[in-house]
Design a protein around this motif. Structure first.
Motif, PDB file in Angstrom:
ATOM      1  N   ASP A 148       0.840  -1.198   0.000  1.00  0.00           N
ATOM      2  CA  ASP A 148       0.000   0.000   0.000  1.00  0.00           C
ATOM      3  C   ASP A 148       0.871   1.242   0.000  1.00  0.00           C
ATOM      4  OD1 ASP A 148      -2.282  -1.415   0.115  1.00  0.00           O
ATOM      5  OD2 ASP A 148      -2.381  -1.445   2.301  1.00  0.00           O
ATOM      6  N   GLU A 149       0.400   2.252  -0.707  1.00  0.00           N
ATOM      7  CA  GLU A 149       1.103   3.541  -0.743  1.00  0.00           C
ATOM      8  C   GLU A 149       1.392   4.038   0.671  1.00  0.00           C
ATOM      9  OE1 GLU A 149       1.638   6.062  -3.454  1.00  0.00           O
ATOM     10  OE2 GLU A 149       1.887   4.133  -4.447  1.00  0.00           O
ATOM     11  N   GLU A 150       0.402   3.838   1.553  1.00  0.00           N
ATOM     12  CA  GLU A 150       0.514   4.419   2.894  1.00  0.00           C
ATOM     13  C   GLU A 150       1.691   3.854   3.681  1.00  0.00           C
ATOM     14  OE1 GLU A 150      -3.142   2.767   2.543  1.00  0.00           O
ATOM     15  OE2 GLU A 150      -2.761   4.184   0.944  1.00  0.00           O
ATOM     16  N   LEU A 151       2.161   2.665   3.291  1.00  0.00           N
ATOM     17  CA  LEU A 151       3.258   2.070   4.057  1.00  0.00           C
ATOM     18  C   LEU A 151       4.581   2.761   3.782  1.00  0.00           C
ATOM     19  CD1 LEU A 151       2.441  -1.740   3.897  1.00  0.00           C
ATOM     20  CD2 LEU A 151       2.086  -0.158   5.773  1.00  0.00           C
ATOM     21  N   CYS A 152       4.596   3.645   2.780  1.00  0.00           N
ATOM     22  CA  CYS A 152       5.773   4.458   2.469  1.00  0.00           C
ATOM     23  C   CYS A 152       7.024   3.606   2.302  1.00  0.00           C
ATOM     24  CB  CYS A 152       6.032   5.497   3.558  1.00  0.00           C
ATOM     25  SG  CYS A 152       4.732   6.695   3.644  1.00  0.00           S
ATOM     26  N   SER A 153       6.906   2.501   1.603  1.00  0.00           N
ATOM     27  CA  SER A 153       8.077   1.656   1.425  1.00  0.00           C
ATOM     28  C   SER A 153       9.019   2.279   0.404  1.00  0.00           C
ATOM     29  CB  SER A 153       7.626   0.286   0.941  1.00  0.00           C
ATOM     30  OG  SER A 153       8.726  -0.444   0.498  1.00  0.00           O
ATOM     31  N   ASP A 154      10.287   1.874   0.461  1.00  0.00           N
ATOM     32  CA  ASP A 154      11.273   2.364  -0.513  1.00  0.00           C
ATOM     33  C   ASP A 154      11.198   1.601  -1.824  1.00  0.00           C
ATOM     34  OD1 ASP A 154      12.253   4.176   1.209  1.00  0.00           O
ATOM     35  OD2 ASP A 154      14.025   3.030   1.800  1.00  0.00           O
ATOM     36  N   VAL A 155      10.473   0.483  -1.839  1.00  0.00           N
ATOM     37  CA  VAL A 155      10.440  -0.355  -3.045  1.00  0.00           C
ATOM     38  C   VAL A 155       9.000  -0.552  -3.511  1.00  0.00           C
ATOM     39  CG1 VAL A 155      12.535  -1.616  -2.444  1.00  0.00           C
ATOM     40  CG2 VAL A 155      10.330  -2.501  -1.716  1.00  0.00           C
ATOM     41  N   TYR A 156       8.831  -0.845  -4.797  1.00  0.00           N
ATOM     42  CA  TYR A 156       7.491  -1.185  -5.290  1.00  0.00           C
ATOM     43  C   TYR A 156       7.614  -2.249  -6.373  1.00  0.00           C
ATOM     44  CZ  TYR A 156       8.328   1.606  -9.514  1.00  0.00           C
ATOM     45  OH  TYR A 156       8.826   2.092 -10.686  1.00  0.00           O
ATOM     46  N   LEU A 157       6.548  -3.007  -6.541  1.00  0.00           N
ATOM     47  CA  LEU A 157       6.547  -4.071  -7.542  1.00  0.00           C
ATOM     48  C   LEU A 157       6.281  -3.475  -8.923  1.00  0.00           C
ATOM     49  CD1 LEU A 157       6.587  -7.103  -8.221  1.00  0.00           C
ATOM     50  CD2 LEU A 157       4.136  -7.155  -7.731  1.00  0.00           C
ATOM     51  N   ASP A 158       7.233  -3.649  -9.828  1.00  0.00           N
ATOM     52  CA  ASP A 158       7.047  -3.147 -11.196  1.00  0.00           C
ATOM     53  C   ASP A 158       6.330  -4.186 -12.058  1.00  0.00           C
ATOM     54  OD1 ASP A 158       7.531  -1.127 -13.250  1.00  0.00           O
ATOM     55  OD2 ASP A 158       8.774  -2.678 -14.168  1.00  0.00           O
ATOM     56  N   GLY A 159       6.660  -5.462 -11.877  1.00  0.00           N
ATOM     57  CA  GLY A 159       5.987  -6.481 -12.670  1.00  0.00           C
ATOM     58  C   GLY A 159       6.623  -7.849 -12.484  1.00  0.00           C
ATOM     59  N   ILE A 160       5.941  -8.838 -13.045  1.00  0.00           N
ATOM     60  CA  ILE A 160       6.440 -10.220 -12.988  1.00  0.00           C
ATOM     61  C   ILE A 160       6.811 -10.637 -14.402  1.00  0.00           C
ATOM     62  CG2 ILE A 160       5.853 -12.622 -12.453  1.00  0.00           C
ATOM     63  CD1 ILE A 160       3.822 -11.560 -10.418  1.00  0.00           C
ATOM     64  N   LEU A 161       8.042 -11.062 -14.580  1.00  0.00           N
ATOM     65  CA  LEU A 161       8.513 -11.511 -15.893  1.00  0.00           C
ATOM     66  C   LEU A 161       8.700 -13.026 -15.847  1.00  0.00           C
ATOM     67  CD1 LEU A 161      11.183  -9.840 -18.071  1.00  0.00           C
ATOM     68  CD2 LEU A 161      11.338 -12.276 -17.607  1.00  0.00           C
ATOM     69  N   VAL A 162       8.087 -13.701 -16.788  1.00  0.00           N
ATOM     70  CA  VAL A 162       8.185 -15.165 -16.822  1.00  0.00           C
ATOM     71  C   VAL A 162       8.995 -15.577 -18.039  1.00  0.00           C
ATOM     72  CG1 VAL A 162       6.888 -17.321 -16.932  1.00  0.00           C
ATOM     73  CG2 VAL A 162       5.933 -15.365 -15.719  1.00  0.00           C
ATOM     74  N   MET A 163      10.016 -16.399 -17.804  1.00  0.00           N
ATOM     75  CA  MET A 163      10.797 -16.927 -18.922  1.00  0.00           C
ATOM     76  C   MET A 163      10.346 -18.343 -19.209  1.00  0.00           C
ATOM     77  SD  MET A 163      14.547 -15.489 -19.001  1.00  0.00           S
ATOM     78  CE  MET A 163      14.523 -15.552 -20.748  1.00  0.00           C
ATOM     79  N   VAL A 164      10.058 -18.568 -20.475  1.00  0.00           N
ATOM     80  CA  VAL A 164       9.574 -19.879 -20.897  1.00  0.00           C
ATOM     81  C   VAL A 164      10.607 -20.470 -21.852  1.00  0.00           C
ATOM     82  CG1 VAL A 164       7.854 -20.901 -22.397  1.00  0.00           C
ATOM     83  CG2 VAL A 164       7.134 -19.332 -20.620  1.00  0.00           C
TER      84      VAL A 164
END
Ligand SMILES: Nc1nc2c(ncn2[C@@H]2O[C@H](COP(=O)(O)OP(=O)(O)OP(=O)(O)O)[C@@H](O)[C@H]2O)c(=O)[nH]1
Length: 364
Positions: free
Chosen positions: A135-151
């Protein structure tokens, strides 16, 4: 076990945004053993020369041989740091612990420009994603940009068709279902006709991900990094995401697989409380069933919703049971308010989900 390596360049490219205010994107890289994850990491580190990129290996089990054998870039100081996690691997640790450990490391070593988190071959990226999807409110230094799957183009069929003794979704399908970007790698090892079939197989499960073909993980980094998959920005409509990716909103289901993508569109408005109650029934209580009485198992959900008496679009996202929403752009006054919901999961029944949505829609 959990280790971190970093390519540390002395002549860092100056950053225009002060470190204190800039959040660090995290991309989760997952895929079966040998699919080409390390090759991709090396490719990224070489191309992102001068950036401080941390590579985190989330390993299960004992020992650190896998981490030590990994090379990260040709230049730059390489160091290895153990993150202080009480419960072993990252996805088994309490959410705050995992993020806190990375934040502590950044305090010690300086902030990174990007974090790449590679998971082991069979890992389900869902629980790991939820750690970084804060959550934005947690003011974390990191955020999830995405999940990349290699096949792995050579072995996809085999991995995809493997059956689990307990009847649950196999790891390959689970990973594909959660991918925001899917790289079909090792295309040099299959014919173009075989490749077409593989891509259709991937699409049958996940009709929403960006699907790319690569040989030796050679990919344009703009296609895989900073994609903001968990925060569709204000000016990017969900419809645009479909159009830009070269496929229209559709219910593509040509292959009979249990995990698939279902897209529903409807006009009208929804009350916030009723939307929440639908999502909670579907994702938390899991009482929505298909017409054979099987529970609909949602792995990923994205939606663009028009709330009653609300001028802004609402974007809803879910990974397994976890869901979140935020407001984006305003609807134009003359625009017809078209809601879109994309479900990726098992036992999806179109008419039953349509019925559920019809019940909460107030037609315009
Ligand atoms: N022919 C071919 N070989 C590739 C390609 N990509 C990677 N490889 C080779 O496949 C092998 C496995 O690649 P890695 O990048 O180590 O795969 P990985 O996913 O990190 O493997 P694990 O660490 O075991 O999970 C290596 O020998 C690579 O050189 C490709 O596109 N084509």
């Amino acid at each position: 076990m959990f280790a971190m390596k970093e390519e540390d360049e002395e002549e860092d490219v100056p950053d225009l945004i002060p470190f204190a205010t800039k959040k660090v994107p995290v991309t989760i890289i997952t895929g079966f053993f040998g699919a080409g994850k390390t090759t991709l990491l090396n490719h990224i580190l070489t191309k992102q020369h001068g950036k401080r990129i941390a590579v985190i290996l989330n390993e299960f089990g004992e020992g650190d041989s896998i981490e030590k054998s990994m090379s990260v870039g040709e230049k730059g100081e390489l160091f290895e740091e153990w993150l202080e996690l009480r419960n072993g691997c990252l996805c088994c640790s309490v959410k705050d612990n995992g993020v806190k450990a990375i934040e502590n490391l950044m305090e010690k070593k300086g902030k990174f420009d990007y974090i790449l988190l590679e998971t082991t071959g069979l890992a389900d990226p869902g629980p790991i994603a939820s750690i970084f999807w804060l959550d934005e409110e947690l003011c974390s230094d990191v955020y999830l940009d995405g999940i990349l799957v290699m096949v792995d183009a050579k072995y996809l069929k085999q991995h995809f068709e493997a059956t689990k003794q307990d009847g649950s979704i196999n790891e390959c399908q689970r990973q594909i279902a959660l991918g925001d970007v899917i790289l079909v790698n090792k295309t040099d090892l299959v014919t173009s006709a075989e490749l077409d079939v593989l891509k259709e197989t991937v699409r049958s499960v996940n009709g929403f991900a960006k699907l790319l073909e690569t040989s030796h993980a050679d990919v344009d980094l703009d296609d895989i990094l900073n994609i903001n998959a968990y925060c569709l920005s204000g000016d990017m409509k969900l419809e645009d995401v479909f159009t830009k990716r070269g496929f229209s909103v559709r219910d593509k289901h040509t292959i009979d697989q249990s995990v698939r993508t279902l897209t529903l569109q409807f006009n009208g408005n929804v009350k916030r409380s009723e939307l929440d109650s639908f999502l909670q029934t579907l994702l938390w209580e899991k009482t929505v069933q298909d017409n054979s009485g099987r529970t609909m198992n949602i792995l990923r959900l994205k939606g663009l919703i028009s709330l009653l008496d609300c001028e802004e679009r609402l974007v809803v996202q879910a990974v397994h049971e976890l869901y979140d929403s935020h407001y984006t752009t305003k609807w134009e006054s003359q625009e017809s308010r078209c809601n879109i919901v994309v479900f990726i999961g098992q036992n999806l029944d179109k008419s039953i989900l349509e019925n559920c949505l019809q019940k909460i829609i107030i037609p315009t």
